[in-house]
Scaffold this motif. Structure first.
Motif, mmCIF file in Angstrom:
data_model
loop_
_atom_site.group_PDB
_atom_site.id
_atom_site.type_symbol
_atom_site.label_atom_id
_atom_site.label_comp_id
_atom_site.label_asym_id
_atom_site.label_seq_id
_atom_site.Cartn_x
_atom_site.Cartn_y
_atom_site.Cartn_z
ATOM 1 N N LEU A 41 -0.255 0.030 0.956
ATOM 2 C CA LEU A 41 -0.350 0.712 -0.339
ATOM 3 C C LEU A 41 -1.803 1.033 -0.671
ATOM 4 N N GLU A 42 -2.693 0.098 -0.412
ATOM 5 C CA GLU A 42 -4.117 0.310 -0.691
ATOM 6 C C GLU A 42 -4.656 1.482 0.137
ATOM 7 N N ALA A 43 -4.245 1.560 1.391
ATOM 8 C CA ALA A 43 -4.689 2.659 2.255
ATOM 9 C C ALA A 43 -4.170 3.999 1.733
ATOM 10 N N PHE A 44 -2.908 4.030 1.285
ATOM 11 C CA PHE A 44 -2.334 5.271 0.765
ATOM 12 C C PHE A 44 -2.990 5.654 -0.557
ATOM 13 N N ASP A 45 -3.290 4.670 -1.389
ATOM 14 C CA ASP A 45 -4.014 4.937 -2.635
ATOM 15 C C ASP A 45 -5.343 5.622 -2.344
ATOM 16 N N LYS A 55 -6.478 10.586 -9.562
ATOM 17 C CA LYS A 55 -5.761 9.319 -9.660
ATOM 18 C C LYS A 55 -5.144 9.025 -8.301
ATOM 19 N N ASN A 56 -5.073 7.752 -7.967
ATOM 20 C CA ASN A 56 -4.415 7.403 -6.716
ATOM 21 C C ASN A 56 -2.903 7.343 -6.934
ATOM 22 N N TYR A 57 -2.171 7.128 -5.874
ATOM 23 C CA TYR A 57 -0.709 7.094 -5.918
ATOM 24 C C TYR A 57 -0.199 6.069 -6.929
ATOM 25 N N SER A 58 -0.719 4.856 -6.881
ATOM 26 C CA SER A 58 -0.271 3.797 -7.784
ATOM 27 C C SER A 58 -0.516 4.159 -9.240
ATOM 28 N N GLN A 59 -1.661 4.746 -9.525
ATOM 29 C CA GLN A 59 -1.978 5.143 -10.891
ATOM 30 C C GLN A 59 -1.036 6.248 -11.383
ATOM 31 N N THR A 92 -4.755 9.320 -1.191
ATOM 32 C CA THR A 92 -4.370 10.233 -2.274
ATOM 33 C C THR A 92 -5.527 10.476 -3.242
ATOM 34 N N TYR A 93 -6.293 9.443 -3.529
ATOM 35 C CA TYR A 93 -7.448 9.602 -4.413
ATOM 36 C C TYR A 93 -8.488 10.521 -3.768
ATOM 37 N N ALA A 120 2.458 4.671 -12.030
ATOM 38 C CA ALA A 120 2.411 3.842 -13.235
ATOM 39 C C ALA A 120 2.395 4.722 -14.482
ATOM 40 N N ARG A 121 1.664 5.808 -14.451
ATOM 41 C CA ARG A 121 1.599 6.718 -15.596
ATOM 42 C C ARG A 121 2.955 7.376 -15.854
ATOM 43 N N GLN A 122 3.650 7.767 -14.790
ATOM 44 C CA GLN A 122 4.947 8.427 -14.953
ATOM 45 C C GLN A 122 5.970 7.517 -15.621
#
Length: 130
Positions: free
Chosen positions: A77-81, A97-101, A84-85, A104-106
Motif C-alpha cells: 500500500l505504501e508503494a502504491f501511495d 493526494k495519494n491513493y489512501s488519502q 499515485t502521489y 479516505a476522503r471519498q
C-alpha cells in the motif's frame, strides 16, 4: 470486449458509472425500467499515446490461504501511495493526494455530497478507525 478492441489496434477504457449521476446517465441512454447503468465502454483511435493508469500491486489486492490484514499489506500500500502521489505531482495537480488519502476522503464526505459516504458508519461498526 477490451481485448478485442485493442487487438484491432484501437484504444479502449472502462468507465464506472458514478452513483450520483445514475439518473442522468439513464435518461441520456433512454434506459427502460428495471435497468441500471453499471459500466461504460469507450473506444477509438487515440490522438496521442497515453500512459496507463497505475493499479495496486496484486499482493495488495489478493490474500492467499488466509485473510491478510492491511498491516500485512502495508509495504504494498505504501508503494502504491507513492506511485499515485508522484503521478499527480508530475501531472501538475494543485493538491496531490495519494491513493489512501483519496479513498479516505471519498468515504468520509458529508452523506449528502457523495453516495459512498454511507460506508463510514458501516466501517466503524466493523472496527475501522475512520
Amino acid at each position: 470486449m477490451l481485448i478485442a478492441i485493442e487487438s484491432d489496434g484501437l484504444g479502449g477504457m472502462l468507465m464506472g458509472i458514478d452513483s450520483s449521476n445514475v439518473e442522468k446517465v439513464s435518461a441520456l441512454l433512454n434506459l427502460p425500467e428495471l435497468t441500471y447503468p453499471l459500466l461504460g465502454l469507450g473506444f477509438g483511435y487515440t490522438a496521442q499515446e497515453t500512459a496507463l493508469t497505475p493499479k495496486p500491486d496484486l499482493a495488495f489486492k489478493v490474500s492467499e490461504n488466509y485473510y491478510q490484514s492491511i498491516k500485512e499489506k502495508a509495504d504494498s500500500l505504501e508503494a502504491f501511495d507513492k506511485i499515485t502521489y508522484d503521478r499527480q505531482v508530475a501531472k501538475g495537480y494543485k493538491n496531490p493526494k495519494n491513493y489512501s488519502q483519496r479513498i479516505a476522503r471519498q468515504i468520509t464526505k458529508d452523506p449528502n455530497s457523495t453516495p459512498r459516504a454511507y460506508f463510514v458508519d458501516y466501517l466503524r461498526q466493523r472496527g475501522f478507525d475512520v
